[in-house]
Design a protein around this motif. Structure first.
Motif, mmCIF file in Angstrom:
data_model
loop_
_atom_site.group_PDB
_atom_site.id
_atom_site.type_symbol
_atom_site.label_atom_id
_atom_site.label_comp_id
_atom_site.label_asym_id
_atom_site.label_seq_id
_atom_site.Cartn_x
_atom_site.Cartn_y
_atom_site.Cartn_z
ATOM 1 N N SER A 38 35.030 38.016 45.218
ATOM 2 C CA SER A 38 36.402 37.897 45.714
ATOM 3 C C SER A 38 36.742 36.483 46.169
ATOM 4 O O SER A 38 35.886 35.728 46.628
ATOM 5 C CB SER A 38 36.625 38.891 46.858
ATOM 6 O OG SER A 38 35.649 38.717 47.863
ATOM 7 N N ASP A 93 32.922 42.914 44.283
ATOM 8 C CA ASP A 93 33.633 44.170 44.032
ATOM 9 C C ASP A 93 32.653 45.156 43.400
ATOM 10 O O ASP A 93 32.083 44.867 42.344
ATOM 11 C CB ASP A 93 34.814 43.880 43.085
ATOM 12 C CG ASP A 93 35.675 45.107 42.822
ATOM 13 O OD1 ASP A 93 35.115 46.216 42.725
ATOM 14 O OD2 ASP A 93 36.896 44.947 42.692
ATOM 15 N N THR A 124 37.359 40.014 51.781
ATOM 16 C CA THR A 124 38.458 39.384 51.034
ATOM 17 C C THR A 124 37.995 38.142 50.270
ATOM 18 O O THR A 124 38.636 37.737 49.315
ATOM 19 C CB THR A 124 39.621 39.113 52.020
ATOM 20 O OG1 THR A 124 40.096 40.390 52.455
ATOM 21 C CG2 THR A 124 40.756 38.320 51.424
ATOM 22 N N ASN A 167 40.797 39.010 39.421
ATOM 23 C CA ASN A 167 40.153 40.320 39.265
ATOM 24 C C ASN A 167 41.146 41.257 38.576
ATOM 25 O O ASN A 167 42.364 41.022 38.619
ATOM 26 C CB ASN A 167 39.769 40.868 40.646
ATOM 27 C CG ASN A 167 38.754 42.005 40.588
ATOM 28 O OD1 ASN A 167 38.278 42.372 39.507
ATOM 29 N ND2 ASN A 167 38.404 42.535 41.746
#
Ligand code: NDP
Length: 364
Positions: A132, A125, A120, A29
């Motif tokens: 993620s 996102d 997590t 990311n």
């Protein structure tokens, strides 16, 4: 050190292969201005990893899904607006890695309840659309609010399970009992990764701790961890009749509902006392409870998600000061060892947390 464009991890392609991870490479990311990038050192195996990989909560969002949210690593880069964390620090990341930081919850130490929170792993996102990836991997990125500096007194492998299991039990314990629980009796159900830390933290806060497990096989170890009493619910039928009006608080840490009779637990609470379930079964499973179970003592039922950064920092300080340590089995991470550990945890064959280690060998 520059941040690699591609990270490596042990991921699975579909739920049927939940315990057959393979080495995968994936795009990272983008690093935002408040983000911290870790080169991972180790990562614990949480019961949630298994629920997620099996698709027991929601479908897999990627076909190279890497789980793991008890991450310890070394900071290799920080965004331009990060203030309190610097390159070289040893930090941890738990089960949440970003939220809006703008809503009332984010501004009042309840950021884990933000409606825009990003898990997590297996979570989108809200800025970039990136799904993620977790910590069975070479690197991790999280917003600084979700990055916790680790006290020197705590070794990395010992600190890892505190990032999710530790924080998840610590938050409801301090919110419901306060920082001094002397004179209060607390029940902990399900002596696994979360439960064995709940016994230790409840004991450290001064409570009288009663451990509940389905069989007596963990009795000696639970007493060693700091439980003062132990009930094997599958062996002591009608156990609740001798514990009436005993409990100020009960915390359920079990990952399933087999043999868990909520009516029995509610019946042993004091007036106005609370039963909180942090344990989460597969999404289709439900508790059976009678409305009459609440009327005799005005008890309540609730839940709790992870903990805030404020609570994480307090928990880590307490763990360092009082020598609270998860009981761990270290597993040098490979595709094979990862699969074996997932299977063993699913079968209840872990006392009490696997922590994957030797990431430098696996990913360099
Ligand atoms: P573990 O597998 O380490 O331990 C779970 C324990 O639950 C076992 O040791 C066992 O305890 C009991 N158990 C296992 N299977 C069943 C079953 N089918 N029915 C009843 N009890 C069972 O898991 P963790 O401690 O890592 O996680 C526990 C739960 O907490 C999971 O559901 C996980 O997803 C959830 N969780 C929730 C979070 C939150 O924010 N609320 C955060 C992190 C995890 P015993 O042998 O003593 O009966």
């Amino acid at each position: 050190m520059t941040v690699p464009q591609q990270f490596k991890g042990f991921g699975i392609d579909k739920a049927e292969n939940w315990n057959k991870p393979q080495l995968v490479k994936y795009e990272a990311n983008q690093v935002a201005s408040h983000d911290v990038v870790l080169e991972n050192i180790c990562c614990g195996l949480c019961g949630s990893d298994i629920h997620t990989l099996k698709g027991a909560w929601s479908p897999l969002q990627r076909n190279d899904l890497v789980v793991g949210h008890e991450i310890i690593g070394k900071v290799i880069a920080v965004g331009k607006d990060v203030k309190d964390i610097k390159v070289g620090d040893r930090c941890g990341i738990g089960a949440c890695s970003k939220s809006c930081m703008d809503c009332e919850r984010c501004k009042t130490d309840n950021e884990q309840y933000c409606n825009k929170k990003v898990g997590t792993y297996n979570s989108e996102d809200f800025d970039t659309g990136y799904i993620s990836q977790g910590g069975y991997s070479s690197h991790s990125i999280a917003h600084e609010q979700y990055v916790f500096p680790i006290p020197e007194a705590l070794e990395s492998a010992v600190a890892a399970p505190l990032m999710c299991a530790g924080l998840t039990v610590f938050s409801p314990l301090v919110r419901n009992l306060g920082e001094d629980a002397k004179g209060k009796t607390v029940g902990i159900i399900g002596i696994g990764g979360l439960g064995h830390l709940a016994i230790q933290f409840a004991n450290a806060l001064g409570a009288n701790v009663v451990a509940f497990s389905r069989s007596s096989s963990k009795k000696d170890q639970a007493l060693q961890m700091g439980a003062h009493d132990f009930i094997a619910t599958g062996e002591q039928k009608n156990w609740n009749t001798s514990y009436a009006n005993k409990f100020d608080f009960i915390l359920n840490c079990a990952s399933g509902i087999d043999g868990l009779n909520l009516n029995d637990y509610l019946s042993v609470l004091k007036v106005d006392a609370k039963f909180v379930s942090v344990g989460l079964p597969p999404v289709a499973d439900t508790f059976e409870v009678s409305p009459f179970s609440f009327i005799g003592n005005a008890c309540s039922f609730g839940s709790s998600l992870l903990g805030s950064k404020k609570e994480a920092l307090y928990m880590l300080q307490l763990a360092a000061e009082k020598n609270i340590k998860p009981w761990i089995e270290e597993v040098p991470i490979t595709a094979e060892s990862c699969g074996t550990a997932l299977t063993r945890c699913d079968e209840g064959d872990v006392r009490y947390r696997f922590v994957f280690t030797e990431f430098d060998k696996a990913f360099n």
